[in-house]
Design an enzyme around this catalytic site. Sequence first.
Site, PDB file in Angstrom:
ATOM      1  N   LYS A  11       1.404  -0.095   0.502  1.00 38.77           N
ATOM      2  CA  LYS A  11      -0.001   0.253   0.308  1.00 38.77           C
ATOM      3  C   LYS A  11      -0.526  -0.282  -1.036  1.00 38.77           C
ATOM      4  CE  LYS A  11       0.347   4.362   3.283  1.00 38.77           C
ATOM      5  NZ  LYS A  11       0.022   5.809   3.428  1.00 38.77           N
ATOM      6  N   TYR A  51      -6.414   4.365  10.859  1.00 34.89           N
ATOM      7  CA  TYR A  51      -6.214   5.796  10.639  1.00 34.89           C
ATOM      8  C   TYR A  51      -7.214   6.639  11.441  1.00 34.89           C
ATOM      9  CZ  TYR A  51      -2.749   4.964   6.958  1.00 34.89           C
ATOM     10  OH  TYR A  51      -1.616   4.610   6.272  1.00 34.89           O
ATOM     11  N   ASN A 114       0.824   7.056  -1.494  1.00 37.33           N
ATOM     12  CA  ASN A 114       2.258   7.253  -1.248  1.00 37.33           C
ATOM     13  C   ASN A 114       3.020   5.982  -0.907  1.00 37.33           C
ATOM     14  OD1 ASN A 114       1.274   6.970   1.314  1.00 37.33           O
ATOM     15  ND2 ASN A 114       1.658   9.072   1.960  1.00 37.33           N
ATOM     16  N   HIS A 117       3.601   2.774   4.327  1.00 35.92           N
ATOM     17  CA  HIS A 117       3.321   3.301   5.671  1.00 35.92           C
ATOM     18  C   HIS A 117       4.500   2.997   6.575  1.00 35.92           C
ATOM     19  CE1 HIS A 117       1.591   3.746   9.694  1.00 35.92           C
ATOM     20  NE2 HIS A 117       2.009   2.514   9.950  1.00 35.92           N
ATOM     21  N   GLU A 128       0.345  -1.824  16.005  1.00 42.21           N
ATOM     22  CA  GLU A 128       0.104  -2.159  14.601  1.00 42.21           C
ATOM     23  C   GLU A 128       0.659  -3.543  14.257  1.00 42.21           C
ATOM     24  OE1 GLU A 128       1.884   1.208  12.606  1.00 42.21           O
ATOM     25  OE2 GLU A 128       0.371   2.581  13.402  1.00 42.21           O
TER      26      GLU A 128
HETATM   27  P1  ATP Z   1       1.389   6.886   7.129  1.00 45.01           P
HETATM   28  O1  ATP Z   1       0.686   7.035   8.470  1.00 45.01           O
HETATM   29  O2  ATP Z   1       0.544   6.163   6.095  1.00 45.01           O
HETATM   30  O3  ATP Z   1       2.750   6.282   7.271  1.00 45.01           O
HETATM   31  P2  ATP Z   1       2.265   9.614   7.241  1.00 45.01           P
HETATM   32  O4  ATP Z   1       2.513   9.316   8.682  1.00 45.01           O
HETATM   33  O5  ATP Z   1       3.407  10.078   6.417  1.00 45.01           O
HETATM   34  O6  ATP Z   1       1.629   8.341   6.517  1.00 45.01           O
HETATM   35  P3  ATP Z   1      -0.179  10.907   8.006  1.00 45.01           P
HETATM   36  O7  ATP Z   1      -0.263  12.350   8.310  1.00 45.01           O
HETATM   37  O8  ATP Z   1      -0.231   9.908   9.131  1.00 45.01           O
HETATM   38  O9  ATP Z   1       1.098  10.677   7.091  1.00 45.01           O
HETATM   39  O10 ATP Z   1      -1.358  10.591   6.977  1.00 45.01           O
HETATM   40  C1  ATP Z   1      -1.804   9.253   6.770  1.00 45.01           C
HETATM   41  C2  ATP Z   1      -2.085   9.038   5.311  1.00 45.01           C
HETATM   42  O11 ATP Z   1      -3.225   9.813   4.951  1.00 45.01           O
HETATM   43  C3  ATP Z   1      -0.989   9.514   4.354  1.00 45.01           C
HETATM   44  O12 ATP Z   1       0.054   8.598   4.204  1.00 45.01           O
HETATM   45  C4  ATP Z   1      -1.778   9.670   3.078  1.00 45.01           C
HETATM   46  O13 ATP Z   1      -2.013   8.391   2.467  1.00 45.01           O
HETATM   47  C5  ATP Z   1      -3.086  10.236   3.594  1.00 45.01           C
HETATM   48  N1  ATP Z   1      -3.083  11.697   3.577  1.00 45.01           N
HETATM   49  C6  ATP Z   1      -2.461  12.519   4.443  1.00 45.01           C
HETATM   50  N2  ATP Z   1      -2.651  13.805   4.117  1.00 45.01           N
HETATM   51  C7  ATP Z   1      -3.438  13.789   3.023  1.00 45.01           C
HETATM   52  C8  ATP Z   1      -4.001  14.803   2.184  1.00 45.01           C
HETATM   53  N3  ATP Z   1      -3.797  16.108   2.433  1.00 45.01           N
HETATM   54  N4  ATP Z   1      -4.741  14.402   1.131  1.00 45.01           N
HETATM   55  C9  ATP Z   1      -4.967  13.107   0.867  1.00 45.01           C
HETATM   56  N5  ATP Z   1      -4.463  12.099   1.618  1.00 45.01           N
HETATM   57  C10 ATP Z   1      -3.707  12.432   2.658  1.00 45.01           C
HETATM   58 MG    MG Z   2       1.062   8.433   9.944  1.00 45.84          MG
END
Ligand code: ATP
Ligand code: MG
Length: 139
Positions: A11, A51, A114, A117, A128
């Site tokens: 990211k 997303y 974080n 992805h 994707e």
């Molecule tokens: P990714 O899909 O990016 O691999 P993930 O599957 O671990 O991450 P998801 O629940 O799909 O997590 O959330 C997508 C992204 O949205 C997270 O990686 C983070 O960048 C952001 N995100 C999720 N929860 C929060 C939150 N509570 N506050 C801010 N950003 C968040």
């Molecule tokens: Mg995710």
Amino acid sequence: MATNRTFTMIKPDGVENGHIGGILNMITEGGFRIVSMKLTQLTVADAQKFYAVHSERPFFGELVEFMTRGPIVAAILEKDNAVEDFRALIGATNPADAAEGTIRKKYATSIGENAVHGSDSDENAAIEGAFHFAGREQF
Ligand code: ATP
Ligand code: MG
């Protein structure tokens, strides 16, 4: 049916903070083969689509802004049980909950920023990966 491929992005925070090399090293040390890879940047429309499942969440605007603010590294990775094993390698969404030895434990700075992805299903990994790479770019 489990496939052996997943899709990842380093990211914008991971790229900005100089962690492309460190993250790729953890990925290859983790036994993943790089099938495709490039430095690119998501448009707002790309990030909203990527997303879309989170479009009703309060952090959606912040997430789209973050994901489009600079370049990312997009890659397709291959390994037995790739989706599940890669999710284990990256660790929990919130780095405060991520296990020792995971990419997010080492490189993520917050739940929003974080570092990396990982696809959450074989179906999404295929969607994707195909979004970013033509068949001739998959080695
Ligand atoms: P990714 O899909 O990016 O691999 P993930 O599957 O671990 O991450 P998801 O629940 O799909 O997590 O959330 C997508 C992204 O949205 C997270 O990686 C983070 O960048 C952001 N995100 C999720 N929860 C929060 C939150 N509570 N506050 C801010 N950003 C968040
Ligand atoms: Mg995710």
